[in-house]
Design a protein around this motif. Structure first.
Motif, mmCIF file in Angstrom:
data_model
loop_
_atom_site.group_PDB
_atom_site.id
_atom_site.type_symbol
_atom_site.label_atom_id
_atom_site.label_comp_id
_atom_site.label_asym_id
_atom_site.label_seq_id
_atom_site.Cartn_x
_atom_site.Cartn_y
_atom_site.Cartn_z
ATOM 1 N N SER A 111 -7.101 0.087 9.216
ATOM 2 C CA SER A 111 -6.459 0.215 10.462
ATOM 3 C C SER A 111 -7.663 0.432 11.602
ATOM 4 O O SER A 111 -7.421 0.226 12.766
ATOM 5 N N ASN A 112 -8.884 0.557 11.283
ATOM 6 C CA ASN A 112 -10.017 0.923 12.223
ATOM 7 C C ASN A 112 -10.919 -0.353 12.091
ATOM 8 O O ASN A 112 -12.043 -0.059 12.598
ATOM 9 N N GLY A 113 -10.564 -1.456 11.671
ATOM 10 C CA GLY A 113 -11.034 -2.506 11.754
ATOM 11 C C GLY A 113 -12.007 -3.112 10.622
ATOM 12 O O GLY A 113 -12.784 -4.011 10.882
ATOM 13 N N ASP A 115 -13.186 -4.823 7.542
ATOM 14 C CA ASP A 115 -12.928 -5.893 6.895
ATOM 15 C C ASP A 115 -12.944 -6.115 5.340
ATOM 16 O O ASP A 115 -13.969 -6.070 4.918
ATOM 17 N N TYR A 321 -4.091 -7.559 3.773
ATOM 18 C CA TYR A 321 -5.327 -7.053 2.968
ATOM 19 C C TYR A 321 -4.800 -6.735 1.723
ATOM 20 O O TYR A 321 -5.880 -6.136 1.043
#
Length: 327
Positions: A111-113, A115, A321
């Motif tokens: 959620s914070n980017g 990868d 994800y």
């Protein structure tokens, strides 16, 4: 009749062809040939707690290292227990695979980017995650109202606390949560500095031996899902790397099932637990690595917990994800 010189030349050519054939791997269908995009080194976390038996087996048998030795890929095992630090290392490119990462940590990072991709399930162990107290007057979740509870915030244990409170029509602020790691939480409870503690793994037995009791476990509340995660670009560019890793990981699980006594002995030595304690705890864990529909549901429930508690700010679709590499 062929001259001796011609015979020598033919013999030399045949020998050279045999050498080239062996080198190319054509003589062994099980050999691997590296491609130019494969990394020369893989960094995979080694996390033995709370009772990560497959990882401990791998440490002893070097199953993963032997698999990647086929392509001269070096394997290193940084010991990073903190989920937040694992995902930070993943984001920085200094880590390739999180062998055992809490579902909460994986979702927060995504959620914070960061990868990352969830490529397997390490374990499900709701019985291994508990809320405990030493005070004999605290026996139910409702008894925690207005009490101090110590434990790691933003983790599966925190999620169990919130779920247990909700099941008893209580809000999260019905208790005062003091954020600290598990061993200090147990010590604070045993010393009477807090009323209850969020406890997992071997610390559950330690607390019980010191006179504490289990109020409730995660069973029926959450699945306590621990995942296997990898860098997104590694999954995208080298999916076979992950398939080989997961195949080796499954061999460790098979060894655990087939050579239980040896596996438990490895675990006792690695953790310092008594052999009988390993026997007691091992059945708490389900190490099936396949990602099931129930696992995805549990991860979605975990995200709802993170959002409800304000630990996660932005809701994400978890579907991109989660990569199912087991067929």
């Amino acid at each position: 009749m062929l001259s001796s010189k011609i015979i020598k030349k033919i013999t030399a050519c045949c020998c050279m062809a045999a050498v080239m054939l062996a080198a190319s791997g054509c003589s062994d269908s099980k050999s691997y040939v590296s491609n130019s995009n494969e990394p020369k080194e893989l960094k995979i976390t080694y996390v033995k707690s709370p009772l990560n038996i497959p990882s401990i087996i791998d440490k002893n048998l070097q199953t993963v290292s032997k698999e990647f030795a086929k392509t001269d890929t070096k394997i290193s095992y940084p010991e990073i227990n903190s989920g937040a630090k694992q995902t930070e290392a993943l984001a920085a490119g200094s880590l390739d695979i999180c062998s055992a990462l809490g579902g909460t940590s994986a979702i927060l990072a995504a959620s914070n980017g960061v990868d990352l991709k969830i490529v397997g399930i390490y374990s499900r162990a709701p019985k291994a995650f508990t809320i405990m107290a030493k005070d004999p007057n605290i026996t139910t979740v409702s008894d925690l109202t207005g009490k101090k509870v110590a434990g790691p915030k933003g983790t599966i244990l925190h999620q169990i606390l919130v779920a247990a409170l909700a099941k008893n029509n209580l809000k999260p602020d019905s208790v005062e949560l003091l954020s600290m790691d598990i061993p200090p939480s147990v010590n604070a409870m045993l010393n009477g500095n807090v009323d209850a503690a969020l406890v997992a793994g071997s610390d559950v037995l330690r607390a019980q031996k010191a006179g504490a009791h289990i109020i409730i476990s995660g069973e029926g509340l959450v699945d306590a899902t621990i995942v296997i995660a990898a860098r997104g670009d590694l999954v995208k560019n080298n999916p076979d790397i992950l398939k080989r890793y997961l195949s080796a990981h499954r061999k460790n699980i098979d060894y655990m099932n087939q050579e239980q006594a040896k596996a438990y002995d490895f675990t006792a030595q690695a953790t310092g637990l008594a052999p009988e304690d390993v026997v007691t705890m091992a059945p708490w864990y389900d190490f099936d690595p396949e990602i099931k529909t129930s696992d995805i549901e549990d991860l979605n429930a975990t995200q709802e917990f993170l959002l409800a508690t304000g630990l996660q700010k932005n809701k994400i679709d978890l579907t991109p994800y989660i990569i199912k590499l087991y067929k």
